[in-house]
Scaffold this motif. Sequence first.
Motif, PDB file in Angstrom:
ATOM      1  N   LYS A   1     -26.366 -14.050 -11.106  1.00 27.94           N
ATOM      2  CA  LYS A   1     -25.778 -13.779  -9.868  1.00 27.94           C
ATOM      3  C   LYS A   1     -24.362 -13.210 -10.151  1.00 27.94           C
ATOM      4  O   LYS A   1     -23.823 -13.758 -11.128  1.00 27.94           O
ATOM      5  CB  LYS A   1     -25.724 -14.728  -8.766  1.00 27.94           C
ATOM      6  N   CYS A   2     -23.820 -12.351  -9.159  1.00 30.97           N
ATOM      7  CA  CYS A   2     -22.665 -11.858  -9.323  1.00 30.97           C
ATOM      8  C   CYS A   2     -21.855 -11.848  -8.086  1.00 30.97           C
ATOM      9  O   CYS A   2     -22.420 -11.498  -6.984  1.00 30.97           O
ATOM     10  CB  CYS A   2     -22.802 -10.353  -9.753  1.00 30.97           C
ATOM     11  N   SER A   3     -20.496 -12.322  -8.123  1.00 28.57           N
ATOM     12  CA  SER A   3     -19.817 -12.444  -6.901  1.00 28.57           C
ATOM     13  C   SER A   3     -19.177 -11.166  -6.576  1.00 28.57           C
ATOM     14  O   SER A   3     -18.830 -10.156  -7.431  1.00 28.57           O
ATOM     15  CB  SER A   3     -18.779 -13.321  -7.165  1.00 28.57           C
ATOM     16  N   PHE A   4     -18.853 -10.907  -5.331  1.00 34.09           N
ATOM     17  CA  PHE A   4     -18.178  -9.457  -5.038  1.00 34.09           C
ATOM     18  C   PHE A   4     -17.173  -9.834  -3.760  1.00 34.09           C
ATOM     19  O   PHE A   4     -17.239 -10.889  -3.177  1.00 34.09           O
ATOM     20  CB  PHE A   4     -19.181  -8.589  -4.678  1.00 34.09           C
ATOM     21  N   LYS A   5     -16.083  -9.141  -3.658  1.00 35.54           N
ATOM     22  CA  LYS A   5     -15.366  -9.081  -2.523  1.00 35.54           C
ATOM     23  C   LYS A   5     -14.687  -7.829  -2.108  1.00 35.54           C
ATOM     24  O   LYS A   5     -14.560  -6.837  -3.097  1.00 35.54           O
ATOM     25  CB  LYS A   5     -13.805  -9.962  -2.764  1.00 35.54           C
ATOM     26  N   THR A   6     -14.636  -7.545  -0.963  1.00 40.01           N
ATOM     27  CA  THR A   6     -14.093  -6.290  -0.419  1.00 40.01           C
ATOM     28  C   THR A   6     -12.811  -6.411   0.415  1.00 40.01           C
ATOM     29  O   THR A   6     -13.023  -7.475   1.327  1.00 40.01           O
ATOM     30  CB  THR A   6     -15.085  -5.472   0.057  1.00 40.01           C
ATOM     31  N   SER A   7     -11.950  -5.643   0.949  1.00 39.56           N
ATOM     32  CA  SER A   7     -11.100  -5.926   1.761  1.00 39.56           C
ATOM     33  C   SER A   7     -10.229  -4.656   2.251  1.00 39.56           C
ATOM     34  O   SER A   7     -10.440  -3.622   1.487  1.00 39.56           O
ATOM     35  CB  SER A   7      -9.750  -6.725   1.381  1.00 39.56           C
ATOM     36  N   THR A   8     -10.040  -4.488   3.598  1.00 34.21           N
ATOM     37  CA  THR A   8      -9.209  -3.629   4.289  1.00 34.21           C
ATOM     38  C   THR A   8      -8.079  -3.891   4.505  1.00 34.21           C
ATOM     39  O   THR A   8      -7.960  -5.157   5.445  1.00 34.21           O
ATOM     40  CB  THR A   8      -9.965  -2.738   5.245  1.00 34.21           C
ATOM     41  N   LYS A   9      -6.941  -3.425   4.397  1.00 30.97           N
ATOM     42  CA  LYS A   9      -5.592  -4.133   4.863  1.00 30.97           C
ATOM     43  C   LYS A   9      -4.693  -2.837   5.236  1.00 30.97           C
ATOM     44  O   LYS A   9      -4.814  -1.890   4.656  1.00 30.97           O
ATOM     45  CB  LYS A   9      -4.749  -4.843   3.689  1.00 30.97           C
ATOM     46  N   THR A  10      -3.707  -3.121   6.484  1.00 36.46           N
ATOM     47  CA  THR A  10      -2.686  -2.059   6.561  1.00 36.46           C
ATOM     48  C   THR A  10      -1.305  -2.894   6.455  1.00 36.46           C
ATOM     49  O   THR A  10      -1.155  -3.946   6.729  1.00 36.46           O
ATOM     50  CB  THR A  10      -2.867  -1.704   8.168  1.00 36.46           C
ATOM     51  N   LYS A  11      -0.531  -2.035   5.795  1.00 33.44           N
ATOM     52  CA  LYS A  11       0.646  -2.375   5.312  1.00 33.44           C
ATOM     53  C   LYS A  11       1.706  -1.208   5.538  1.00 33.44           C
ATOM     54  O   LYS A  11       1.488  -0.106   5.648  1.00 33.44           O
ATOM     55  CB  LYS A  11       0.946  -2.775   3.747  1.00 33.44           C
ATOM     56  N   LYS A  12       3.037  -1.926   5.886  1.00 32.77           N
ATOM     57  CA  LYS A  12       4.107  -0.829   6.278  1.00 32.77           C
ATOM     58  C   LYS A  12       5.181  -1.398   5.317  1.00 32.77           C
ATOM     59  O   LYS A  12       5.642  -2.311   5.712  1.00 32.77           O
ATOM     60  CB  LYS A  12       4.373  -0.817   7.656  1.00 32.77           C
ATOM     61  N   ARG A  13       5.721  -0.518   4.393  1.00 34.88           N
ATOM     62  CA  ARG A  13       6.707  -0.861   3.370  1.00 34.88           C
ATOM     63  C   ARG A  13       6.565  -2.083   2.917  1.00 34.88           C
ATOM     64  O   ARG A  13       7.477  -3.121   2.768  1.00 34.88           O
ATOM     65  CB  ARG A  13       8.180  -1.092   4.255  1.00 34.88           C
ATOM     66  N   GLY A  14       5.219  -2.594   2.346  1.00 35.45           N
ATOM     67  CA  GLY A  14       4.885  -3.751   1.630  1.00 35.45           C
ATOM     68  C   GLY A  14       4.394  -4.966   2.571  1.00 35.45           C
ATOM     69  O   GLY A  14       4.012  -5.996   2.194  1.00 35.45           O
ATOM     70  N   ALA A  15       4.824  -5.004   3.953  1.00 34.74           N
ATOM     71  CA  ALA A  15       4.664  -6.000   4.818  1.00 34.74           C
ATOM     72  C   ALA A  15       3.353  -5.582   5.548  1.00 34.74           C
ATOM     73  O   ALA A  15       2.887  -4.529   5.812  1.00 34.74           O
ATOM     74  CB  ALA A  15       5.709  -6.215   5.647  1.00 34.74           C
ATOM     75  N   LYS A  16       2.788  -6.827   6.035  1.00 30.87           N
ATOM     76  CA  LYS A  16       1.450  -6.787   7.044  1.00 30.87           C
ATOM     77  C   LYS A  16       1.951  -5.809   8.292  1.00 30.87           C
ATOM     78  O   LYS A  16       2.892  -6.142   8.773  1.00 30.87           O
ATOM     79  CB  LYS A  16       1.171  -8.029   7.373  1.00 30.87           C
ATOM     80  N   TYR A  17       0.927  -4.983   8.811  1.00 31.18           N
ATOM     81  CA  TYR A  17       1.040  -4.090   9.683  1.00 31.18           C
ATOM     82  C   TYR A  17      -0.104  -4.253  10.516  1.00 31.18           C
ATOM     83  O   TYR A  17      -1.422  -4.047  10.350  1.00 31.18           O
ATOM     84  CB  TYR A  17       1.173  -2.437   9.448  1.00 31.18           C
ATOM     85  N   LYS A  18       0.151  -5.026  11.778  1.00 31.90           N
ATOM     86  CA  LYS A  18      -1.102  -5.230  12.549  1.00 31.90           C
ATOM     87  C   LYS A  18      -1.519  -3.961  13.452  1.00 31.90           C
ATOM     88  O   LYS A  18      -0.671  -3.342  13.838  1.00 31.90           O
ATOM     89  CB  LYS A  18      -0.489  -6.253  13.706  1.00 31.90           C
ATOM     90  N   VAL A  19      -2.792  -3.570  13.504  1.00 32.44           N
ATOM     91  CA  VAL A  19      -3.446  -2.675  14.225  1.00 32.44           C
ATOM     92  C   VAL A  19      -4.195  -2.984  15.127  1.00 32.44           C
ATOM     93  O   VAL A  19      -4.600  -4.465  15.281  1.00 32.44           O
ATOM     94  CB  VAL A  19      -4.373  -1.577  13.132  1.00 32.44           C
ATOM     95  N   SER A  20      -4.675  -2.137  16.135  1.00 28.90           N
ATOM     96  CA  SER A  20      -5.651  -2.552  17.240  1.00 28.90           C
ATOM     97  C   SER A  20      -6.839  -3.098  16.767  1.00 28.90           C
ATOM     98  O   SER A  20      -7.694  -3.974  17.016  1.00 28.90           O
ATOM     99  CB  SER A  20      -5.810  -1.213  18.190  1.00 28.90           C
TER     100      SER A  20
END
Length: 154
Positions: free
Chosen positions: A53-72
């Motif tokens: 078996k093979c593990s996997f991971k995916t992600s989507t992130k929003t950042k502004k100037r390296g910091a977390k940026y909350k979206v709707s």
Amino acid sequence: MKRALLTSGFVGMLLAGTAVPTVAISDSGSTKLPGTGATIEVNAWQCNVYSDKCSFKTSTKTKKRGAKYKVSKISNTATVKANGWQATLSLSPSGTQVSENTRQVSWTNQNSWIADISGIADPGGSMNTSITTCSDGGAFTSGVKAFASACAND
């Protein structure tokens, strides 16, 4: 897009076995979220060496100037494919069957900066089966939206 081969160490020798390197394959993509100064970052990771078996991971992130940026709204879709002659695929979480050898899993968050998915792929079929993991992500806020994607494969 960037592709990286990461070596994280060695599995200890077992009495009847040999040392096997632990490696992962990754890819990333990004795009600007118009009018916000923020960037959408999409990542895909998967194992490179496996016997079952093979593990996997995916992600989507929003950042502004390296910091977390909350979206709707932020979403991520993981598409995992088994490559090879007569390849089949089982996935945990099971997701949606696209074909005999492809599955998709999606996740959406509201008022957040991240949407991510992880799991285990179980390829079957021919002896020469490999895995491809793709990550498609999108973000929406203040009437603007943007999408990015990445694919990790061996």
